[in-house]
Design a protein around this motif. Structure first.
Motif, PDB file in Angstrom:
ATOM      1  N   ASP A  57       0.851  -1.206   0.121  1.00  0.00           N
ATOM      2  CA  ASP A  57      -0.116   0.018   0.097  1.00  0.00           C
ATOM      3  C   ASP A  57       0.941   1.424   0.144  1.00  0.00           C
ATOM      4  O   ASP A  57       1.871   1.379   0.890  1.00  0.00           O
ATOM      5  N   PRO A 113     -48.847  25.172  38.082  1.00  0.00           N
ATOM      6  CA  PRO A 113     -49.174  23.562  37.659  1.00  0.00           C
ATOM      7  C   PRO A 113     -47.963  22.558  37.764  1.00  0.00           C
ATOM      8  O   PRO A 113     -48.249  21.439  38.326  1.00  0.00           O
ATOM      9  N   LEU A 114     -46.978  22.974  37.119  1.00  0.00           N
ATOM     10  CA  LEU A 114     -45.845  22.041  37.078  1.00  0.00           C
ATOM     11  C   LEU A 114     -45.246  21.934  38.402  1.00  0.00           C
ATOM     12  O   LEU A 114     -44.951  20.734  38.513  1.00  0.00           O
ATOM     13  N   SER A 167       0.957  12.448  -1.060  1.00  0.00           N
ATOM     14  CA  SER A 167       0.044  13.593  -1.472  1.00  0.00           C
ATOM     15  C   SER A 167       0.860  14.760  -1.261  1.00  0.00           C
ATOM     16  O   SER A 167       1.547  14.976  -0.252  1.00  0.00           O
ATOM     17  N   ASN A 168       0.311  15.854  -2.213  1.00  0.00           N
ATOM     18  CA  ASN A 168       0.778  17.058  -1.924  1.00  0.00           C
ATOM     19  C   ASN A 168      -0.076  17.861  -1.106  1.00  0.00           C
ATOM     20  O   ASN A 168      -1.318  17.869  -1.381  1.00  0.00           O
ATOM     21  N   ARG A 219     -46.972  21.613  41.212  1.00  0.00           N
ATOM     22  CA  ARG A 219     -47.754  20.605  41.711  1.00  0.00           C
ATOM     23  C   ARG A 219     -47.577  19.284  41.232  1.00  0.00           C
ATOM     24  O   ARG A 219     -47.575  18.267  41.930  1.00  0.00           O
ATOM     25  N   LEU A 220     -47.330  19.214  39.851  1.00  0.00           N
ATOM     26  CA  LEU A 220     -47.216  18.120  39.316  1.00  0.00           C
ATOM     27  C   LEU A 220     -46.013  17.383  39.743  1.00  0.00           C
ATOM     28  O   LEU A 220     -46.046  16.086  39.624  1.00  0.00           O
ATOM     29  N   ARG A 270       0.895   5.825  -0.479  1.00  0.00           N
ATOM     30  CA  ARG A 270       0.210   6.812  -0.844  1.00  0.00           C
ATOM     31  C   ARG A 270       0.923   7.992  -0.875  1.00  0.00           C
ATOM     32  O   ARG A 270       2.000   8.459   0.364  1.00  0.00           O
TER      33      ARG A 270
END
Lengths: 459, 459
Positions: free
Chosen positions: B184, B454-455, B188-189, B457-458, B186
């Motif tokens: 193999d 409400p949240l 590269s520039n 309470r939830l 390779r």
């Protein structure tokens, strides 16, 4: 009209498929061609076995042969293949047509026959000279001089006006380009190797493997077996598998029949013959698979590489020869339109991205052929592609269709597929969200869950 | 004790830095070495300008020189560099020490001087023969025969027992390996090229650029200027920039001073001299930068490539020579421990991943040097690295530290950095979540927002 009013003196290195076709196309334009091949004249050799002796000719290759007025001669000797015939481990077979519209097919063509046709066609031109047993040993890009090793010693040839390297994956022309500044190059081997086997014709001259007009595949995940039909009713069978596994089988050929039986290829084993199979494994060595990318393809207006010399690829898209032939066709068009330097620069500029794309696609297709092809997701996608292509053939072209049955750039084909993937993913997501919304609404309306009460009030 | 009880006949191709050191190390083990160099003897050449005439010697290179008993000779002529000196566009300068603990430094060494030392050292061994003006033109790996182009024509040399290719980025030995199955490769520039300039000593023999013991950098995002000190108080200055930009400046040298002024390098321009700068740009051509990876590094027990022949890299980590010298050191150890074939196989197995890693790191470091180095995020990370390394030098080694001041494998250094990145990201995320939680809790407790009731309470 040819802008190169005066014919060029061209040296083509390599008398294989691509080099011979290039010589023909150049000769038709009136150029003076010397073709140098390092082997002897293939027309005088006995039929060689072992190295991909048949090839799949498709749209791009045919277009180039047509430009050389050789298409009908070649097709007359080819065996049409209308699709893949998938062999399941239990012996069941499923045909998968290549062309979703059922019109197109590819052709299994014998390499030696095709090479002979092309060389003989080149030889009919008075402006072509064929030189066999000429091995290029040096190419001096400054002086332009070429040195060959020929019978009787070294032969120096003065600079041609154009040098075309069509000398294959281990190109000597490209090797000389390697040392030029700015040349990018990559060669890589894949983990898998191959070995060639053969199914002989039946004693009555008919084919043992049916149906004939298919490329038969035994996809088995990590490896695969394929069979391509020959004109004489024999089949060229190739086993692709990890090098180590293939090496082990060659070292222990008596285990080969069991390997075929246990991996669900008993039907193939029956046709190959146990004894012959053992003999073939004992006599063979696995061949490796190489992929080559480089850039640019030219040195100014003087040197250019085409075919495997420019872009050797693994064989899984059946495009190696077709891409090489298309190189010849494209170069022919450019040399007609531009002076040599502009033509070669334009060739590099436009062809390099396509060459890289088909090298990548060929690598991808190995996974598709040996593995994906047997999966339901593949079948579903194929079905979708087929429906959409029928509805809008101009808008929706399946990847295989574009690569094999069109002359769209390979890179365009690859990018078109990516765009399709995006569209499908988008559609799928939209459908999923819509379905979820409908379901949620229905739950909301129909169930009074205690814990949801405060949330309902809040919203 | 050497397992190769009988000395080997070794041919080393290339008499550059790595080839000459390899010859010395082989000779010290008693092997018979023929060293072939295609240029003439550098010791008889006038000082050549243009190609990276000084190099950064660090830990790995020093270890190899030490094994050849040459470290102190070389260091005596080197100029220590304790860190990078960053030049901001407004002229402000910031020192960044190489070693966060302040102990280690790297050395600016003249290439010609180092090459001469190594060749002379090789020549002192009776079992070393130096052959200059010998250009390798063919290496037949089957017969082992080598063919050189030498004064007086071709020279054939019978097969050595071991062929070492130390013949640089365009290695001929590697070119012969290219055609072997399973190799193999390779090359590269990169888009960027470089041009070498020089700051002369002051008339009184002192250095114009201060402080001397630094590698000066003008990081400017898309390009950079660097300066390395020489023994004679001059500086070798290199401009790295996109090829097109550099080419334009060489074509229009009168624009060079303006380029320096407008890009915040007025302080460098002052030292380089406007007239000299114009002359240098007019007389030069940009040099390209090549990166080379291959695998494996050997052919059985007969052939091996080392140095740039095996892994040419861009120069931005200052590791090209150091990695090449380390190759020699590793090979020396393996040849002492194993028979040649096992030694070379082991060399490939262990060294290839490290070579690929340093090639990648060198590429990455270009971005760091010309761009990242000037950013706050880089400074923060450097500061963190420094603190953690002080606290636990064994556990936390900054990337640069590992590459430059240790003999840990390059691949280990790279992976160690990735693990560090993960740890830091994890810590940052945890800190962020914790901060958000504290803030949320505080909001919850301190504000009575109507809509949140409400949240509350939830929950």
């Amino acid at each position: 009209m040819d802008v190169n009013s005066s014919p060029l003196r061209v040296a083509v290195i390599g008398g294989g498929l691509v080099g011979a076709l290039e010589a023909v196309l150049l000769a038709r334009r009136g150029h003076h061609v010397d073709l140098y091949e390092y082997r002897e004249d293939i027309r005088r050799c006995p039929n060689a076995r072992g190295r991909s002796i048949n090839l799949a000719l498709s749209h791009r290759g045919r277009a180039a042969l047509r430009a050389a007025a050789l298409e009908s001669t070649v097709l007359a000797q080819g065996v049409p293949m209308r699709g893949r015939m998938l062999h399941a481990p239990d012996g069941r077979r499923t045909p998968v047509p290549y062309d979703v519209l059922g019109k197109e097919c590819i052709y299994s063509v014998n390499r030696k026959f095709l090479n002979e046709i092309l060389l003989s066609a080149a030889e009919t031109f008075p402006n072509v000279n064929l030189h066999f047993n000429h091995k290029l040993v040096a190419a001096d890009f400054d002086s332009g001089e070429l040195t060959f090793q020929a019978e009787g010693g070294a032969r120096h040839v003065p600079a041609p006006q154009l040098l075309v390297g069509a000398d294959g994956a281990h190109s000597r022309v490209r090797a000389a380009m390697l040392r030029r500044p700015g040349f990018d190059f990559r060669q890589s081997n894949i983990e898998h190797a191959y070995l060639e086997l053969r199914i002989p014709p039946a004693p009555d001259g008919t084919s043992l493997l049916q149906p004939v007009n298919y490329l038969h595949i035994w996809p088995r995940g990590s490896f695969m077996l394929i069979a391509l039909p020959n004109e004489d009713a024999s089949w060229t069978v190739t086993l692709f598998a990890p090098s180590a596994q293939l090496g082990r089988l060659c070292a222990h050929p008596h285990e080969a029949p069991a390997f075929f039986r246990e991996r669900g290829m008993a039907d193939a084993l029956l046709l190959l013959g146990e004894e012959q199979l053992r003999a073939d494994f004992a006599a063979s060595e696995p061949s490796l698979l190489l992929s080559v990318k480089c850039e640019p393809f030219n040195v100014g207006g003087k040197v250019v590489v085409i075919g495997d010399a420019a872009h050797a690829m693994v064989p899984f898209y059946g495009q190696g020869m077709n891409a090489g032939f298309e190189d010849c066709l494209i170069l022919d068009g450019l040399l007609e339109k531009f002076p040599p330097e502009a033509a070669l620069n334009e060739f590099s500029r436009t062809r390099v991205p396509d060459a890289h794309a088909i090298c990548d696609l060929a690598m991808y297709n190995y996974v598709e052929m040996r593995d994906l092809v047997a999966r339901p997701s593949y079948k579903l996608r194929r079905c979708l592609d087929s429906v959409l292509h029928r509805l809008a053939p101009g808008l929706w072209m399946p990847l295989y269709q574009g690569v094999t049955f069109s002359r769209r750039g390979y890179k365009w084909c690859m990018e078109h597929r990516r765009r399709q993937d995006k569209v499908l993913r988008g559609a799928l997501t939209t459908a999923g969200v819509a379905a979820a919304a409908v379901l949620a609404r229905w739950l909301w309306d129909n169930f009074e869950v205690q814990e949801m009460a405060p949330l309902k009030r809040l919203l």
